[in-house]
Design a protein around this motif. Structure first.
Motif, PDB file in Angstrom:
ATOM      1  N   PRO A   1       7.221  -5.490  11.580  1.00 11.97           N
ATOM      2  CA  PRO A   1       5.769  -5.528  11.801  1.00 11.97           C
ATOM      3  C   PRO A   1       5.117  -4.213  11.396  1.00 11.97           C
ATOM      4  O   PRO A   1       5.664  -3.125  11.623  1.00 11.97           O
ATOM      5  CB  PRO A   1       5.653  -5.758  13.312  1.00 11.97           C
ATOM      6  CG  PRO A   1       6.895  -5.142  13.872  1.00 11.97           C
ATOM      7  CD  PRO A   1       7.968  -5.352  12.841  1.00 11.97           C
ATOM      8  N   ARG A   2       3.963  -4.291  10.792  1.00  7.13           N
ATOM      9  CA  ARG A   2       3.132  -3.126  10.498  1.00  7.13           C
ATOM     10  C   ARG A   2       1.785  -3.352  11.142  1.00  7.13           C
ATOM     11  O   ARG A   2       1.178  -4.408  10.970  1.00  7.13           O
ATOM     12  CB  ARG A   2       2.959  -2.926   8.992  1.00  7.13           C
ATOM     13  CG  ARG A   2       4.235  -2.540   8.269  1.00  7.13           C
ATOM     14  CD  ARG A   2       3.938  -2.078   6.836  1.00  7.13           C
ATOM     15  NE  ARG A   2       3.029  -2.980   6.158  1.00  7.13           N
ATOM     16  CZ  ARG A   2       1.842  -2.636   5.680  1.00  7.13           C
ATOM     17  NH1 ARG A   2       1.393  -1.406   5.836  1.00  7.13           N
ATOM     18  NH2 ARG A   2       1.080  -3.507   5.051  1.00  7.13           N
ATOM     19  N   VAL A   3       1.325  -2.373  11.887  1.00  5.27           N
ATOM     20  CA  VAL A   3       0.029  -2.461  12.538  1.00  5.27           C
ATOM     21  C   VAL A   3      -0.979  -1.670  11.711  1.00  5.27           C
ATOM     22  O   VAL A   3      -0.765  -0.488  11.425  1.00  5.27           O
ATOM     23  CB  VAL A   3       0.086  -1.930  13.979  1.00  5.27           C
ATOM     24  CG1 VAL A   3      -1.303  -1.911  14.612  1.00  5.27           C
ATOM     25  CG2 VAL A   3       1.034  -2.786  14.814  1.00  5.27           C
ATOM     26  N   VAL A   4      -2.046  -2.336  11.304  1.00  3.40           N
ATOM     27  CA  VAL A   4      -3.075  -1.706  10.486  1.00  3.40           C
ATOM     28  C   VAL A   4      -4.429  -1.922  11.141  1.00  3.40           C
ATOM     29  O   VAL A   4      -4.644  -2.919  11.822  1.00  3.40           O
ATOM     30  CB  VAL A   4      -3.091  -2.269   9.045  1.00  3.40           C
ATOM     31  CG1 VAL A   4      -1.759  -2.042   8.362  1.00  3.40           C
ATOM     32  CG2 VAL A   4      -3.425  -3.755   9.045  1.00  3.40           C
ATOM     33  N   GLU A   5      -5.318  -0.983  10.958  1.00  6.60           N
ATOM     34  CA  GLU A   5      -6.692  -1.135  11.450  1.00  6.60           C
ATOM     35  C   GLU A   5      -7.583  -1.440  10.251  1.00  6.60           C
ATOM     36  O   GLU A   5      -7.620  -0.672   9.282  1.00  6.60           O
ATOM     37  CB  GLU A   5      -7.160   0.129  12.157  1.00  6.60           C
ATOM     38  CG  GLU A   5      -8.555  -0.030  12.761  1.00  6.60           C
ATOM     39  CD  GLU A   5      -8.983   1.174  13.589  1.00  6.60           C
ATOM     40  OE1 GLU A   5      -8.184   2.126  13.729  1.00  6.60           O
ATOM     41  OE2 GLU A   5     -10.124   1.163  14.084  1.00  6.60           O
ATOM     42  N   VAL A   6      -8.282  -2.553  10.317  1.00  9.60           N
ATOM     43  CA  VAL A   6      -9.088  -2.996   9.189  1.00  9.60           C
ATOM     44  C   VAL A   6     -10.476  -3.401   9.676  1.00  9.60           C
ATOM     45  O   VAL A   6     -10.652  -3.782  10.830  1.00  9.60           O
ATOM     46  CB  VAL A   6      -8.430  -4.196   8.454  1.00  9.60           C
ATOM     47  CG1 VAL A   6      -7.057  -3.813   7.927  1.00  9.60           C
ATOM     48  CG2 VAL A   6      -8.337  -5.409   9.363  1.00  9.60           C
ATOM     49  N   PRO A   7     -11.478  -3.337   8.808  1.00 10.01           N
ATOM     50  CA  PRO A   7     -12.805  -3.833   9.192  1.00 10.01           C
ATOM     51  C   PRO A   7     -12.817  -5.347   9.211  1.00 10.01           C
ATOM     52  O   PRO A   7     -12.198  -5.995   8.355  1.00 10.01           O
ATOM     53  CB  PRO A   7     -13.710  -3.290   8.081  1.00 10.01           C
ATOM     54  CG  PRO A   7     -12.806  -3.122   6.903  1.00 10.01           C
ATOM     55  CD  PRO A   7     -11.462  -2.765   7.456  1.00 10.01           C
ATOM     56  N   LEU A   8     -13.467  -5.933  10.181  1.00  7.87           N
ATOM     57  CA  LEU A   8     -13.664  -7.378  10.168  1.00  7.87           C
ATOM     58  C   LEU A   8     -14.457  -7.745   8.918  1.00  7.87           C
ATOM     59  O   LEU A   8     -15.369  -7.027   8.503  1.00  7.87           O
ATOM     60  CB  LEU A   8     -14.386  -7.826  11.425  1.00  7.87           C
ATOM     61  CG  LEU A   8     -13.502  -7.874  12.675  1.00  7.87           C
ATOM     62  CD1 LEU A   8     -14.340  -7.885  13.938  1.00  7.87           C
ATOM     63  CD2 LEU A   8     -12.587  -9.081  12.638  1.00  7.87           C
ATOM     64  N   GLY A   9     -14.081  -8.866   8.315  1.00  9.69           N
ATOM     65  CA  GLY A   9     -14.694  -9.255   7.060  1.00  9.69           C
ATOM     66  C   GLY A   9     -13.918  -8.798   5.842  1.00  9.69           C
ATOM     67  O   GLY A   9     -14.315  -9.077   4.707  1.00  9.69           O
ATOM     68  N   MET A  10     -12.794  -8.122   6.041  1.00 11.51           N
ATOM     69  CA  MET A  10     -11.986  -7.648   4.910  1.00 11.51           C
ATOM     70  C   MET A  10     -11.346  -8.841   4.202  1.00 11.51           C
ATOM     71  O   MET A  10     -10.840  -9.760   4.850  1.00 11.51           O
ATOM     72  CB  MET A  10     -10.901  -6.699   5.401  1.00 11.51           C
ATOM     73  CG  MET A  10     -10.098  -6.045   4.303  1.00 11.51           C
ATOM     74  SD  MET A  10      -8.969  -4.795   4.967  1.00 11.51           S
ATOM     75  CE  MET A  10      -8.325  -4.088   3.451  1.00 11.51           C
ATOM     76  N   PRO A  11     -11.337  -8.880   2.878  1.00 10.29           N
ATOM     77  CA  PRO A  11     -10.690  -9.988   2.166  1.00 10.29           C
ATOM     78  C   PRO A  11      -9.205 -10.071   2.504  1.00 10.29           C
ATOM     79  O   PRO A  11      -8.495  -9.061   2.468  1.00 10.29           O
ATOM     80  CB  PRO A  11     -10.902  -9.626   0.689  1.00 10.29           C
ATOM     81  CG  PRO A  11     -12.096  -8.725   0.685  1.00 10.29           C
ATOM     82  CD  PRO A  11     -12.018  -7.947   1.963  1.00 10.29           C
ATOM     83  N   LEU A  12      -8.738 -11.257   2.835  1.00 11.44           N
ATOM     84  CA  LEU A  12      -7.318 -11.428   3.141  1.00 11.44           C
ATOM     85  C   LEU A  12      -6.455 -11.122   1.924  1.00 11.44           C
ATOM     86  O   LEU A  12      -5.295 -10.731   2.061  1.00 11.44           O
ATOM     87  CB  LEU A  12      -7.053 -12.850   3.626  1.00 11.44           C
ATOM     88  CG  LEU A  12      -7.603 -13.206   5.010  1.00 11.44           C
ATOM     89  CD1 LEU A  12      -7.208 -14.622   5.392  1.00 11.44           C
ATOM     90  CD2 LEU A  12      -7.122 -12.223   6.062  1.00 11.44           C
ATOM     91  N   LYS A  13      -7.005 -11.291   0.752  1.00 12.01           N
ATOM     92  CA  LYS A  13      -6.254 -11.002  -0.468  1.00 12.01           C
ATOM     93  C   LYS A  13      -5.781  -9.552  -0.486  1.00 12.01           C
ATOM     94  O   LYS A  13      -4.690  -9.247  -0.977  1.00 12.01           O
ATOM     95  CB  LYS A  13      -7.119 -11.299  -1.699  1.00 12.01           C
ATOM     96  CG  LYS A  13      -6.388 -11.168  -3.024  1.00 12.01           C
ATOM     97  CD  LYS A  13      -7.287 -11.577  -4.178  1.00 12.01           C
ATOM     98  CE  LYS A  13      -6.533 -11.511  -5.503  1.00 12.01           C
ATOM     99  NZ  LYS A  13      -7.397 -11.933  -6.631  1.00 12.01           N
ATOM    100  N   ALA A  14      -6.605  -8.645   0.055  1.00  7.03           N
ATOM    101  CA  ALA A  14      -6.232  -7.229   0.089  1.00  7.03           C
ATOM    102  C   ALA A  14      -5.112  -6.957   1.089  1.00  7.03           C
ATOM    103  O   ALA A  14      -4.345  -6.007   0.927  1.00  7.03           O
ATOM    104  CB  ALA A  14      -7.458  -6.383   0.436  1.00  7.03           C
TER     105      ALA A  14
END
Length: 437
Positions: free
Chosen positions: A253-266
């Protein structure tokens, strides 16, 4: 536990990430490092004052339900005023979803941010008791780390309400808020029927606020930087960032912090077109990769595909595993982890698990798949909690996403070449129906 930032800029600006985790993503923050980065606690010295900022910020719960935080705090504050009784606040770090690591990582690396949010929530509703409820992972000694963090705060007089550390039992439903309250009151960790809601009458009969650990960390940041700062990432409808657990082919598992609305492709850059993605965990949905990469990480986008952000889990089994067999194993786990106290869980989930196993091992009868779909419809919306609903969603999405694999199994074929399990199922979990209670 590992954390990453997906190569996002590290500059200390409103839109940079991570906001929640240490910059290097690895080194836990003690009290000195925490205050050097975030400053002291911004107490308001007035009950209810913070709720206005949370309303403008639009913060929603990060535990899976995405319920507006200000509404829950307001309900507890109102109940406390009407009943003239001080409420209790609880930080829920009982991350019972086996595929998720976000809350455990947050509590390990940045416990003081969660404890800050717990104190601010206590002040906002006028609570006189505060509890941090979590699984104590002896391998990583989370209990020792959290006790040390609490002691550091006591030594400098940071907290106005003493914090009690409470251990959650290792069961799937132990983090459900009514099950949590039942356990802390000395009962079994199983959901209870409502009403009354725990915001009105919860632990020890007091109005009770239960907020996810990550949610409280965001509360601490909003109190410091304000709602406009919080909204500078995310979408207008779903502002802010969130922690996600991403599991790829190696299973780590890798835990990442991302903005909501980020493209899942990324976030799924190496996923193959013929693979599927599990979004939201074991109460979430399987989506074909070709569909998932066209969506963004927010409920508004995912709803069109019948999925939800949930606790922010993105999981892709490796090509050598049969996702149908993996799903059947998880559904059996979910059936055995139910509270066994209502018909949908006691009867419906075991039947669905057995039928899905028949399909997975290529022994299904003519009506097996129709039975599964019928039972999934029957259990939805009829349980004491949302466990049957989430399990039915997981099963239905699997039958759609893996329709080609179902056909192969009917012919005695399977794409999986490795029998090593990929989807995590906790050691020591229930193995027979007698283990329900």
């Amino acid at each position: 536990m590992t954390a990453a930032t997906q190569g996002l800029p590290a500059e200390d600006t409103a839109t940079s990430l991570p906001r929640l985790l240490p910059r290097d993503g690895q080194r836990p923050e003690n009290w000195h490092a925490h205050t050097a980065r975030h400053g002291r606690l911004p107490y308001r010295d007035r009950r209810g004052d913070l709720i206005g900022d949370l309303t403008v910020a639009g913060l929603t719960g990060r535990g899976g339900a995405a319920f507006p935080v200000h509404r829950k705090l307001s309900a507890v504050l109102d109940a406390a005023a009407k009943r003239r009784r001080a409420p209790i606040v609880i930080a829920n770090g009982a991350e019972s979803e086996p595929a998720s690591e976000k809350d455990a990582t947050l509590l390990w690396l940045a416990p003081h941010l969660v404890l800050d949010g717990l104190q601010l929530a206590a002040e906002a509703v006028g609570a006189d008791q505060a509890i941090l409820y979590t699984h104590v992972d002896r391998r990583n000694d989370v209990g020792r780390r959290l006790r040390q963090a609490i002691a550091e705060r006591v030594a400098v007089g940071a907290d106005r309400v003493a914090v009690q550390l409470a251990e959650a039992p290792p069961r799937f439903l132990s983090g459900q808020e009514t099950a949590l309250v039942s356990h802390l009151a000395g009962g079994p960790a199983i959901p209870t029927f409502m009403p009354p809601r725990i915001t009105e009458r919860g632990l020890l009969g007091a109005p009770t606020l239960v907020q996810n650990a990550e949610t409280l960390a965001h509360v601490a940041l909003i109190a410091r930087h304000g709602p406009r700062w919080f909204r500078q990432v995310g979408t207008a409808a779903e502002p802010g960032s969130m922690l996600c657990t991403i599991r790829r082919a190696d299973g780590a598992p890798r835990v990442v912090e991302v903005p909501l609305g980020m493209p899942l492709k990324a976030l799924l850059s190496d996923v193959r077109a013929d693979q599927a993605v599990l979004i939201g965990g074991y109460h979430g949905s399987w989506l074909p990769a070709t569909e998932a990469v066209r969506l963004t990480l927010d409920n508004q986008s995912l709803a069109a595909a019948g999925a939800r952000v949930g606790a922010g889990i993105l999981l892709t089994p490796p090509p050598d595993r049969c996702a149908l067999i993996e799903t059947a194993a998880v559904v059996r786990y979910l059936a055995l982890e139910s509270a066994g106290q209502c018909g949908p869980c006691l009867n419906g989930l075991p039947r669905m698990a057995a039928a899905l196993t028949e399909i997975a091992v290529g022994r299904q009868r003519g009506q097996t798949q129709a039975d599964v779909e019928r039972w999934a419809g029957l259990v939805t919306g009829r349980g004491a909690c949302h466990h049957p609903d989430g399990t039915a969603r997981f099963v239905r999405s699997a039958l759609i996403a893996f329709a080609a694999e179902v056909s192969r199994h009917q012919r005695g074929q399977c794409t999986g070449t490795s029998k090593r399990p990929f989807l995590p199922i906790p050691h020591g979990s229930a193995r027979t129906e007698e283990d329900w209670m």
